[in-house]
Design an enzyme around this catalytic site. Sequence first.
Site: not given
Length: 236
Positions: A68-69
């Site tokens: 994700c990040i």
Amino acid sequence: MPVSSCRVAEAAKLLENIFRSVNIALVNELKVVYGAMGIDIWEVIAAAKTKPFGFMPFYPGPGLGGHCIPIDPFYLAWKARQFGRETRFIELAGEVNTAMPQHVVARVVEALQSRGKTIRGSRVLVLGLAYKANVDDDRESPAYHLMDLLKRRGAKVAYHDPHVPVIRPSRDHSNWAGVKSVPWNRRSIASFDAVLISTAHDVVNYPQLAQWARCIVDTRNVMTGFKSALGKIWKA
């Protein structure tokens, strides 16, 4: 949580990811700045979070991992350019966070030099391959970047992770596929010139690590409170 459209839902997901990325970048940058001043960022965060409102603690580390990040905010950066807009916070946070492995390896070099050793030829154990604690997910894990950087500088690199007994084939780190986690015992751990803590799994016996390891570089602040010889435990 119902919202008016898929676009809003996706934008909310991106906001949450970007919020974490930017704040992690902030504490990573302050870690480097405060470290140069002889100030412990972990103690600073612990003090700041005693404020009952207006502050949410985020913690530094060796770099970002997961699916994700490190990735999703840059989809938005790409899309924003199609609308003639810049995403300066996203880009700057990405620069800061992706520079962390180099900072950590520099600390390993410094720790080894304090013991009269060079990085070339030294045996370095990376402790924790998964991108976060207590899982076996190694996608985008900063541990791979650490291992690559150490190897390029001539170190003999191995890893230990109770959740990842063998490295699975992957597109980005195929050179490590098939490498197995080294055993956890005194003889094994003591054979390394330095142990670099990349991910702090709860199942790891840190008191044993404090006794067995010759030198420890800690990116997760898990060795705080352990008594050891001067210069044995380094924060990174």
